[in-house]
Enzyme design. Structure first.
Site, short mmCIF file in Angstrom:
data_model
loop_
_atom_site.label_atom_id
_atom_site.label_comp_id
_atom_site.label_asym_id
_atom_site.label_seq_id
_atom_site.Cartn_x
_atom_site.Cartn_y
_atom_site.Cartn_z
N TYR A 138 -10.84 4.98 0.97
CA TYR A 138 -10.07 3.76 0.76
C TYR A 138 -10.94 2.66 0.12
O TYR A 138 -10.82 2.42 -1.08
CB TYR A 138 -9.46 3.27 2.07
CG TYR A 138 -8.43 4.19 2.70
CD1 TYR A 138 -7.07 3.92 2.54
CD2 TYR A 138 -8.79 5.29 3.45
CE1 TYR A 138 -6.11 4.74 3.12
CE2 TYR A 138 -7.84 6.11 4.04
CZ TYR A 138 -6.50 5.84 3.86
OH TYR A 138 -5.55 6.65 4.44
N GLU A 158 -5.72 7.91 -2.06
CA GLU A 158 -6.10 6.70 -1.32
C GLU A 158 -6.99 5.74 -2.10
O GLU A 158 -6.88 4.53 -1.93
CB GLU A 158 -6.75 7.08 0.01
CG GLU A 158 -5.86 7.92 0.92
CD GLU A 158 -4.54 7.22 1.30
OE1 GLU A 158 -4.37 6.03 0.98
OE2 GLU A 158 -3.69 7.90 1.91
N HIS A 185 0.82 -1.21 0.00
CA HIS A 185 0.00 0.00 0.00
C HIS A 185 0.86 1.27 0.00
O HIS A 185 0.68 2.15 -0.85
CB HIS A 185 -0.94 0.00 1.21
CG HIS A 185 -1.81 1.22 1.27
ND1 HIS A 185 -3.07 1.27 0.71
CD2 HIS A 185 -1.60 2.45 1.82
CE1 HIS A 185 -3.59 2.46 0.91
NE2 HIS A 185 -2.72 3.20 1.58
N GLU A 186 1.78 1.37 0.95
CA GLU A 186 2.55 2.61 1.05
C GLU A 186 3.45 2.82 -0.17
O GLU A 186 3.67 3.95 -0.60
CB GLU A 186 3.38 2.61 2.33
CG GLU A 186 2.57 2.48 3.62
CD GLU A 186 1.45 3.51 3.76
OE1 GLU A 186 1.52 4.57 3.09
OE2 GLU A 186 0.51 3.25 4.52
N HIS A 221 1.74 4.33 -3.15
CA HIS A 221 1.63 5.80 -3.10
C HIS A 221 2.75 6.50 -3.85
O HIS A 221 2.66 7.71 -4.11
CB HIS A 221 1.62 6.26 -1.65
CG HIS A 221 0.29 6.20 -0.98
ND1 HIS A 221 -0.84 6.79 -1.50
CD2 HIS A 221 -0.10 5.63 0.19
CE1 HIS A 221 -1.86 6.59 -0.69
NE2 HIS A 221 -1.44 5.88 0.34
#
Length: 551
Positions: free
Chosen positions: A414, A362, A339-340, A343
């Site tokens: 999200y 998100e 996930h991170e 980004h």
């Protein structure tokens, strides 16, 4: 990542600004003068274009204090002599200079207004140096409550990190704290105790041993970077690395972890090159080859700091060992790594101009988790994951927040935002085109700040389909559309209800066991049917509900 599943967003009354009658409507969100200073492009910001920072910081763990300076280089767009620089309480600016001359400044809460004495001619490039000090806000529950995390590792050594999305980088360093204007490159110099290692964004240029026994780490960021993406991480780190052979050539990957966690990290961080391979396939080249890719262990869950992604998922798959989808697929990968790092494309490459459009970060990044699964396990796995994550949708407040006051919308950005993108893909019904849209988006808006509307318009233009009412439905309301239908006199009637005006999303259904596409609107439509089973099933890929009106 900020305010993930399970965090319920509420509108806080953060001040009182009376209307003409001195009354407030029940439930109305009220914003203050400080919110406007923080969230709007004030005239004291608009006249200058940010070019370069040199952030030079000394960290004193014993006192939980920092001090230093920030050199701000800028180009004059229009003549003005008032500059806004932001720094939050209890931090304070002690001095500001331009070409060696000290300047006067005034404080208005978290904003400082500097009076420039030199003529600011259009086209000129100039610098001011801002000196500051203080004990920055300590994060209570990082990264949701930002600031400095002053922790100890299990050996008693300092373990320190920053996180500040939403709250703002000005919680710990003086800057132009608005997302619309990213600095083009910057030098980050951090002085720390001599037995510790400091990791920030970009590439390490040098480490200087100071006479007092401390060390100064100098990191250079050669790509544009948003304010909250800038970070400091300090600990008893060890480093290991590898080279990922990607679409733009060799990408240096460096991993910084606590000394005792090296073996665990070498195993768990195998997800990093897998992530890079999958996301370069879907989104195009990693956006920051020049600055490398890093994973850095921190004493909180994690955050998408550019080229310095922070990690605190306890070396477990899932989200701290949990599957957020409840399907089993969420345990196939380390949530924070996937996930991170996602980004890096949606947040750091393509960045919102206003946090009200945080869904651009998100929704796409939550959706990227399913694309990772699709790349390695197939479309069915990805769809099951997206559908499973819907159980986390709150439908409490709209996903898009209020503009110009630093206000983010619901945490539904999200799972609900990801479901919206998943539905758009179904309607486009062309996987090659969808992939080209995702890759093209990262190329078209490469290293840019954007509005949510720009992203919406891009999808519309590239797909040839107008999704405006879909965006309005899922981003600005809390209603779940209802596919309402009935059988009567040999006809099958249907329409959308519980939705925005003229909602017109096509939907895939099974009608008496036969899969077909329908194009309902808010007006009743009908078609002849001869099958007596009268069975309608809306495809689970669509986040809607159904209602059968019985004669």
């Amino acid at each position: 990542m900020k305010n993930y599943f399970g965090s319920i967003f509420t509108a806080f009354l953060i001040g009182f600004t009376a209307n003409a009658q001195g009354l407030l409507n029940k439930g109305e969100t009220v914003f203050t003068h400080q919110d406007t200073l923080r969230g709007s492009i004030t005239k004291e910001r608009a006249w200058w274009d940010l070019k370069y920072y040199h952030l030079d910081v000394k960290v004193n763990p014993k006192e939980k204090a920092i001090s230093g300076s920030n050199t701000v280089r800028y180009t004059v767009l229009t003549e003005n002599n008032k500059m806004q620089i932001d720094l939050q309480e209890p931090m304070k600016i002690t001095k500001v200079t331009q070409n060696g001359k000290e300047l006067k400044f005034e404080r208005d809460g978290n904003a400082f207004f500097i009076t420039l004495t030199e003529k600011q001619k259009v086209g000129d490039t100039k610098e001011v140096i801002v000196y500051y000090e203080g004990k920055p806000k300590e994060a209570v529950r990082a990264p949701w409550d930002g600031g400095f995390s002053w922790k100890k590792d299990k050996n008693g050594k300092d373990f320190i990190a920053t996180s500040c999305q939403g709250l703002g980088a000005s919680v710990w360093w003086p800057c132009k704290d608005h997302m619309y204007d990213e600095v083009e490159n910057m030098l980050i110099s951090v002085n720390v105790p001599g037995d510790l290692t400091e990791v920030s964004n970009g590439r390490l240029q040098s480490v200087k041993k100071e006479k007092d026994g401390t060390k100064t780490f100098n990191w250079y960021v050669s790509n544009p970077i948003n304010n909250y993406g800038v970070n400091i991480n300090i600990g008893d780190y060890v480093n290991f690395s590898e080279v990922f052979k990607g679409e733009k050539g060799n990408l240096d990957c460096n991993y910084y972890v606590l000394r005792d966690n090296l073996a665990a990290a070498k195993e768990q961080f195998k997800d990093a090159p897998k992530m890079l391979k999958a996301f370069e396939n879907w989104f195009g080249p990693y956006p920051f080859y020049e600055d490398s890719y890093k994973l850095v262990e921190v004493p909180y869950l994690g955050m998408e700091h550019q080229s310095s992604v922070t990690y605190g998922n306890q070396y477990k798959n899932g989200y701290l060992g949990r599957d957020l989808s409840g399907t089993g697929w969420g345990l196939k990968f380390d949530f924070i790594i996937i996930h991170e790092s996602g980004h890096e494309w949606y947040a750091n490459n393509i960045t919102y101009k206003d946090i009200a459009d945080m869904w651009v970060h998100e929704s796409f990044t939550n959706y990227s988790e399913s694309l990772f699964l699709e790349y390695y396990y197939g479309k069915d796995a990805a769809a099951e994951y997206i559908i499973g994550c819907r159980k986390n949708i709150q439908n409490d407040t709209p996903i898009i927040g209020h503009y110009d006051v630093n206000n983010e919308g619901s945490g539904d950005m999200y799972p609900k935002g990801a479901s919206m993108l998943h539905m758009i893909r179904q309607v486009i019904n062309d996987d090659a085109k969808w992939k080209s849209i995702l890759r093209g988006m990262n190329k078209t808006f490469y290293h840019q700040t954007v509005t949510g509307k720009q992203i919406q318009d891009y999808i519309n233009e590239q797909s040839g389909i107008n999704f405006n009412r879909v965006y309005a439905q899922y981003l600005t309301t809390t209603q779940i559309p209802v596919f309402e239908y009935m059988f009567k006199n040999g006809t099958f009637g249907y329409h959308w209800t519980n939705c925005v005006a003229k909602f017109d999303m096509p939907v895939r259904v099974k009608l008496n066991g036969v899969e077909t596409w329908l194009k309902p609107t808010t007006e009743w439509q009908s078609e002849k049917t001869t099958n007596e089973d009268r069975k309608v099933e809306v495809d689970k890929d669509f986040y809607v509900t159904t209602s059968n009106i019985v004669e």
